[in-house]
Motif scaffolding. Structure first.
Motif, mmCIF file in Angstrom:
data_model
loop_
_atom_site.group_PDB
_atom_site.id
_atom_site.type_symbol
_atom_site.label_atom_id
_atom_site.label_comp_id
_atom_site.label_asym_id
_atom_site.label_seq_id
_atom_site.Cartn_x
_atom_site.Cartn_y
_atom_site.Cartn_z
ATOM 1 N N GLU A 234 0.769 -0.930 -0.129
ATOM 2 C CA GLU A 234 -0.224 -0.070 0.085
ATOM 3 C C GLU A 234 0.902 1.242 0.120
ATOM 4 O OE1 GLU A 234 -2.675 0.389 3.439
ATOM 5 O OE2 GLU A 234 -3.882 2.109 2.601
ATOM 6 N N SER A 235 2.279 1.669 0.930
ATOM 7 C CA SER A 235 2.907 3.038 0.587
ATOM 8 C C SER A 235 3.969 2.840 -0.685
ATOM 9 C CB SER A 235 3.186 2.586 2.597
ATOM 10 O OG SER A 235 4.228 1.588 2.255
ATOM 11 N N LEU A 236 4.138 1.502 -0.653
ATOM 12 C CA LEU A 236 5.087 1.671 -2.116
ATOM 13 C C LEU A 236 4.755 2.274 -3.207
ATOM 14 C CD1 LEU A 236 7.586 -2.388 -1.072
ATOM 15 C CD2 LEU A 236 7.917 0.570 -1.246
ATOM 16 N N ALA A 237 3.220 1.676 -3.313
ATOM 17 C CA ALA A 237 2.073 1.854 -4.457
ATOM 18 C C ALA A 237 2.278 3.391 -4.460
ATOM 19 C CB ALA A 237 1.008 1.416 -4.922
ATOM 20 N N LEU A 238 2.272 3.825 -3.269
ATOM 21 C CA LEU A 238 2.357 5.587 -3.461
ATOM 22 C C LEU A 238 3.228 6.012 -3.286
ATOM 23 C CD1 LEU A 238 -0.421 6.158 -0.490
ATOM 24 C CD2 LEU A 238 -0.182 6.686 -2.880
ATOM 25 N N ASN A 239 4.163 5.510 -2.945
ATOM 26 C CA ASN A 239 6.046 6.451 -2.646
ATOM 27 C C ASN A 239 6.923 6.082 -3.983
ATOM 28 O OD1 ASN A 239 4.784 7.995 -0.556
ATOM 29 N ND2 ASN A 239 5.264 5.570 0.659
ATOM 30 N N ILE A 240 7.098 4.916 -4.854
ATOM 31 C CA ILE A 240 7.371 4.328 -6.013
ATOM 32 C C ILE A 240 6.359 4.941 -6.672
ATOM 33 C CG2 ILE A 240 9.297 2.496 -7.130
ATOM 34 C CD1 ILE A 240 9.807 3.044 -4.087
ATOM 35 N N LYS A 241 8.063 6.415 -7.513
ATOM 36 C CA LYS A 241 7.279 6.811 -8.221
ATOM 37 C C LYS A 241 7.245 5.756 -9.335
ATOM 38 C CE LYS A 241 6.888 10.501 -5.954
ATOM 39 N NZ LYS A 241 6.703 9.838 -4.985
ATOM 40 N N GLY A 242 6.013 6.084 -10.146
ATOM 41 C CA GLY A 242 5.804 5.087 -11.124
ATOM 42 C C GLY A 242 6.095 3.862 -11.908
ATOM 43 N N ILE A 243 5.467 3.361 -10.589
ATOM 44 C CA ILE A 243 5.485 1.856 -10.157
ATOM 45 C C ILE A 243 4.168 1.462 -11.232
ATOM 46 C CG2 ILE A 243 4.316 1.924 -7.775
ATOM 47 C CD1 ILE A 243 7.212 -0.328 -8.354
ATOM 48 N N LYS A 244 3.733 0.382 -11.203
ATOM 49 C CA LYS A 244 3.626 -0.658 -12.139
ATOM 50 C C LYS A 244 2.267 -1.719 -11.745
ATOM 51 C CE LYS A 244 4.626 0.862 -17.266
ATOM 52 N NZ LYS A 244 5.812 1.951 -16.890
ATOM 53 N N LYS A 245 3.798 -2.742 -11.245
ATOM 54 C CA LYS A 245 3.415 -3.848 -10.277
ATOM 55 C C LYS A 245 4.444 -3.660 -9.215
ATOM 56 C CE LYS A 245 1.527 -8.679 -12.261
ATOM 57 N NZ LYS A 245 1.957 -9.140 -13.521
ATOM 58 N N ILE A 246 4.006 -4.761 -7.884
ATOM 59 C CA ILE A 246 4.126 -4.749 -6.600
ATOM 60 C C ILE A 246 3.649 -6.539 -6.352
ATOM 61 C CG2 ILE A 246 4.911 -4.047 -4.520
ATOM 62 C CD1 ILE A 246 3.985 -1.705 -5.048
ATOM 63 N N ARG A 247 3.939 -7.126 -5.744
ATOM 64 C CA ARG A 247 3.642 -8.420 -5.478
ATOM 65 C C ARG A 247 4.655 -8.989 -4.751
ATOM 66 N NH1 ARG A 247 3.362 -11.275 -11.056
ATOM 67 N NH2 ARG A 247 5.692 -10.143 -11.344
ATOM 68 N N PHE A 248 3.848 -9.636 -3.190
ATOM 69 C CA PHE A 248 4.788 -10.063 -1.834
ATOM 70 C C PHE A 248 4.297 -11.273 -2.477
ATOM 71 C CE2 PHE A 248 5.096 -11.189 2.288
ATOM 72 C CZ PHE A 248 5.771 -10.734 2.423
ATOM 73 N N TRP A 249 5.651 -12.110 -2.005
ATOM 74 C CA TRP A 249 5.574 -13.844 -1.773
ATOM 75 C C TRP A 249 6.492 -14.539 -0.387
ATOM 76 C CZ3 TRP A 249 3.638 -15.597 -6.327
ATOM 77 C CH2 TRP A 249 3.597 -14.537 -7.662
#
Ligand code: NDP
Length: 399
Positions: A234-249
């Protein structure tokens, strides 16, 4: 330098206390407080005699008045919250009332709902800004170091990061048929919830443990990993500019998942209270009471953890992959601080975050997630205080 009030005396707190005592120039005095003061006293006994002065206190961190009273008595420069996520808001309220900085390792959660989101704590932003105090959220490993790794990748390796895959692998073996590595209630709530990942501006929900991959990870080999929701998305989606996809494994063995399935099928992982022999009980809390205490796993756990982030994006017009990770050995952690690697990998970053706020390097009034700060002093401190990181430009996805 100053004083830290450490709230909680469990697995993670034990590591925080050990680590603070290794940096007596910063942590001149600490107070360890929880509801059961004997647990705090046991920690003090282990570490007394060094340059860091240790006190203990009893506090119910669900109670703001008790917290305020303790803070006024001890006069800390910072409160390190390593109790449970349920106490985040009351501790933040007490910090506001007394004008003291705040650090935690997990987002606030209401007792009756597993949400894993920051909204409640982000709502304190303005109040902390006005009070001139810093709240550093999520200074464990994940969240925590994973956010620092992301800020480091953004600052030093990419012009644009497009995808982040956070891979949390534990190849440790404690020899029990079933046990959780940290608080079972929190752990099981996290795993039995729906998974989700971030893609193109939205979160996509997936049924629990329905997406699996196999990574060949440095020092621990091929591992099954499953997609989970995790709060740092949730926070990385806001704070990493231009990010398209984040997954946690996260890794789970077949044995672990089989046990969990049975417990879930019979209703033992439920968080809604039931009446048992005239008394209200929460099945998951009862399960916690009969499972091995995570802090007892240390002496029996062998093997390593490998937690890191794989980034893909663009540098100087070219596509680039960058993998940064830490490998931590359960037995080495136990020899150093008397805990296994899960508590160790959380407690070390909690100490480092607190140290950076106390020394002014990360002092920034407001409520902030860890990736909002300059990652460089944190990355240096990881190498110095027991969680050295390594990098690779060629991570191996097998399947
Ligand atoms: P434990 O269950 O081992 O310890 C929790 C401690 O909190 C206990 O000492 C307990 O003591 C204390 N506590 C609970 N309720 C209260 C209360 N109302 N007032 C005061 N103290 C209280 O948990 P862990 O040490 O494993 O985990 C600690 C935190 O770290 C959790 O929030 C967990 O989610 C987080 N974590 C974060 C990770 C990350 O990478 N970011 C990874 C692992 C954990 P008592 O009962 O005596 O009050």
């Amino acid at each position: 330098m100053g004083k830290a009030l450490i709230i909680g005396a469990g697995g993670v707190a034990g590591v925080v206390v050990h680590k603070c005592c290794q940096v007596p120039d910063v942590f001149e005095e600490i107070c360890i407080a929880s509801r059961t003061v004997s647990k705090c006293d046991a920690l003090k006994e282990k570490l007394d005699g060094g340059r860091t002065k240790i006190q203990t206190a009893q506090v119910d961190a669900d109670n703001v008045e008790e917290l305020v009273e303790l803070i006024n008595r001890f006069q800390p420069d910072i409160v390190i919250n390593v109790a449970l996520p349920y106490q985040d808001l009351t501790i933040m309220d007490a910090c506001l009332a007394t004008g003291v900085d705040y650090v935690d390792t997990a987002n606030y959660e209401p007792l009756d709902e597993a949400k894993f989101e920051y909204s409640w704590q982000w709502a304190y932003r303005e109040k902390f800004e006005k009070a001139g105090i810093t709240a550093l959220l999520g200074s464990g490993f994940d969240p925590g170091v994973t956010g620092v790794f992301s800020a480091h990748a953004q600052k030093h390796h990419f012009d644009e990061i497009h995808t982040i895959d956070i891979v949390d692998a534990n190849a440790g073996d404690h020899g029990y048929p079933f046990a959780t590595n940290f608080n079972p209630e929190i752990n099981i709530r996290e795993i039995t919830a729906n998974g989700s990942y971030f893609e193109n501006g939205e979160f996509i929900e997936t049924p629990p443990l329905s997406i699996k991959r196999v990574y060949d990870l440095p020092e621990i080999g091929p591992k099954d990993v499953y997609l989970l929701h995790h709060e740092e998305l949730e926070s990385l989606a806001l704070n990493i500019k231009g990010i398209k996809k984040i997954r946690f494994w996260m890794t789970f063995s077949e044995n672990y998942l089989n046990h969990l399935k049975v417990l879930e099928n019979v209703g033992m992982t439920a968080i809604e209270p039931i009446i048992f022999e005239g008394k209200e009980i929460v099945p998951l809390q009862f399960l916690k009471a009969i499972l091995p205490d995570p802090s007892s796993l240390g002496p029996r756990t062998i093997g390593k953890t490998n937690i890191g982030c794989i980034f893909q994006g663009i540098k100087d017009g070219k596509e680039k992959t960058y993998y940064v990770y830490n490998v931590c050995d359960h037995q080495e952690c136990y020899a150093e601080v008397g805990s296994q690697a899960i508590s160790y990998t959380t407690g070390v970053p909690a100490m480092i975050g607190a140290m950076l706020v106390m020394t002014g390097k990360w002092k920034n009034p407001g409520v902030h997630n860890i990736e909002e700060f300059n990652p460089d002093p944190f990355m240096d401190a990881l190498n110095k205080y027991g969680l050295p990181w390594q990098e690779s430009f060629d991570p191996k996805l097998i399947d």
